[in-house]
Write a protein that holds these residues in place. Sequence first.
Motif, PDB file in Angstrom:
ATOM      1  N   UNK A 134       0.828  -1.214   0.000  1.00 27.92           N
ATOM      2  CA  UNK A 134       0.000   0.000   0.000  1.00 27.92           C
ATOM      3  C   UNK A 134       0.857   1.256   0.000  1.00 27.92           C
ATOM      4  N   UNK A 135       1.991   1.192   0.691  1.00 35.31           N
ATOM      5  CA  UNK A 135       2.879   2.343   0.781  1.00 35.31           C
ATOM      6  C   UNK A 135       4.309   1.922   0.465  1.00 35.31           C
ATOM      7  N   UNK A 136       5.057   2.862  -0.067  1.00 34.28           N
ATOM      8  CA  UNK A 136       6.505   2.694  -0.196  1.00 34.28           C
ATOM      9  C   UNK A 136       7.163   3.992   0.232  1.00 34.28           C
ATOM     10  N   UNK A 137       8.110   3.886   1.149  1.00 32.75           N
ATOM     11  CA  UNK A 137       8.866   5.045   1.620  1.00 32.75           C
ATOM     12  C   UNK A 137      10.332   4.826   1.274  1.00 32.75           C
ATOM     13  N   UNK A 138      10.864   5.662   0.415  1.00 31.95           N
ATOM     14  CA  UNK A 138      12.280   5.574   0.073  1.00 31.95           C
ATOM     15  C   UNK A 138      13.011   6.694   0.800  1.00 31.95           C
ATOM     16  N   UNK A 139      13.846   6.313   1.763  1.00 26.75           N
ATOM     17  CA  UNK A 139      14.462   7.292   2.665  1.00 26.75           C
ATOM     18  C   UNK A 139      15.986   7.186   2.627  1.00 26.75           C
ATOM     19  N   UNK A 140      16.524   6.884   1.467  1.00 26.05           N
ATOM     20  CA  UNK A 140      17.974   6.834   1.318  1.00 26.05           C
ATOM     21  C   UNK A 140      18.546   8.247   1.351  1.00 26.05           C
ATOM     22  N   UNK A 155       6.238   2.339 -11.687  1.00 26.20           N
ATOM     23  CA  UNK A 155       5.985   1.493 -12.848  1.00 26.20           C
ATOM     24  C   UNK A 155       5.490   0.105 -12.441  1.00 26.20           C
ATOM     25  N   UNK A 156       5.971  -0.383 -11.302  1.00 28.32           N
ATOM     26  CA  UNK A 156       5.577  -1.719 -10.858  1.00 28.32           C
ATOM     27  C   UNK A 156       4.187  -1.739 -10.233  1.00 28.32           C
ATOM     28  N   UNK A 157       3.808  -0.635  -9.582  1.00 28.80           N
ATOM     29  CA  UNK A 157       2.510  -0.576  -8.919  1.00 28.80           C
ATOM     30  C   UNK A 157       1.944   0.835  -9.042  1.00 28.80           C
ATOM     31  N   UNK A 158       1.136   1.092 -10.072  1.00 32.31           N
ATOM     32  CA  UNK A 158       0.599   2.450 -10.285  1.00 32.31           C
ATOM     33  C   UNK A 158      -0.265   2.952  -9.133  1.00 32.31           C
ATOM     34  N   UNK A 159      -0.894   2.049  -8.366  1.00 30.38           N
ATOM     35  CA  UNK A 159      -1.762   2.480  -7.282  1.00 30.38           C
ATOM     36  C   UNK A 159      -1.064   2.656  -5.949  1.00 30.38           C
ATOM     37  N   UNK A 160       0.240   2.498  -5.945  1.00 36.98           N
ATOM     38  CA  UNK A 160       1.021   2.598  -4.708  1.00 36.98           C
ATOM     39  C   UNK A 160       1.151   4.047  -4.242  1.00 36.98           C
ATOM     40  N   UNK A 161       1.060   4.263  -2.943  1.00 31.23           N
ATOM     41  CA  UNK A 161       1.333   5.589  -2.373  1.00 31.23           C
ATOM     42  C   UNK A 161       2.816   5.656  -2.035  1.00 31.23           C
ATOM     43  N   UNK A 162       3.526   6.575  -2.689  1.00 32.85           N
ATOM     44  CA  UNK A 162       4.978   6.659  -2.544  1.00 32.85           C
ATOM     45  C   UNK A 162       5.348   7.924  -1.779  1.00 32.85           C
ATOM     46  N   UNK A 163       6.139   7.752  -0.739  1.00 34.56           N
ATOM     47  CA  UNK A 163       6.655   8.861   0.060  1.00 34.56           C
ATOM     48  C   UNK A 163       8.172   8.855  -0.094  1.00 34.56           C
ATOM     49  N   UNK A 164       8.717   9.947  -0.599  1.00 38.57           N
ATOM     50  CA  UNK A 164      10.145   9.995  -0.924  1.00 38.57           C
ATOM     51  C   UNK A 164      10.852  11.056  -0.102  1.00 38.57           C
TER      52      UNK A 164
END
Length: 222
Positions: A134-140, A155-164
């Motif tokens: 449901x969520x992806x947080x990229x915190x590098x 691209x892999x999951x258009x419905x994903x909520x991404x927090x960068x």
Amino acid sequence: VITVFGIGYEEVKPINTPALQLFTIFIIIAGTSSVVYIVSGLIQLMTQGEIQRALGARRMTRGIETQEEHAIICGYGRLGQILARDLKAGNFPLVIIDEDVKRMREADEEGFLVRLGDAEEEETLISAGIKHAKYLATVLPNDADNVFITLTARNLNPGLTIISRGELPSTERKLRQAGADHVILPPTIGGSRIAELILHPDAGDSRGHLRDHGLALVEVLV
């Protein structure tokens, strides 16, 4: 060597027929196989801890495969550790991705589901269950890495909520173009917080105490 491999001593008679040559080859292969078997058994005993960790990795893989509607954290640095512990405190399912073995071992000891690998690789994200996340947080700490991970994840999951995460304000536009729904700039947030404490010290202290109780205080000019 003579005892194990069955050769090396003076032969009773010359090995000059195909049958005797094949028999000797069989003795050599049998002796070599026995040595390999014994040595592998000794190595297995000495690396029992590694085997147990491998079994744990298999169990963890099965645990990740059953996750749905979970969060994926890319990077287990200082920010990633705080994020993971807060989500764990809120009983939110999560999977952590990092290519640092030491960090992943620490996360494993904390009880998190982990995936060792490069989050920029599609295979790593897929193995972390991005299709069902449901969520992806990229915190590098590197903005370029966060942009690339955001693009790949979108691209892999258009419905994903991404927090960068972004270090530079100029990166925010790139992250949003790559597909980020929310962009967090820790330096900007930290600087604003310090300025708030200087400009409005009373309100700042009150916010801290109220936040502990799930409340918020906002100062408004009337």
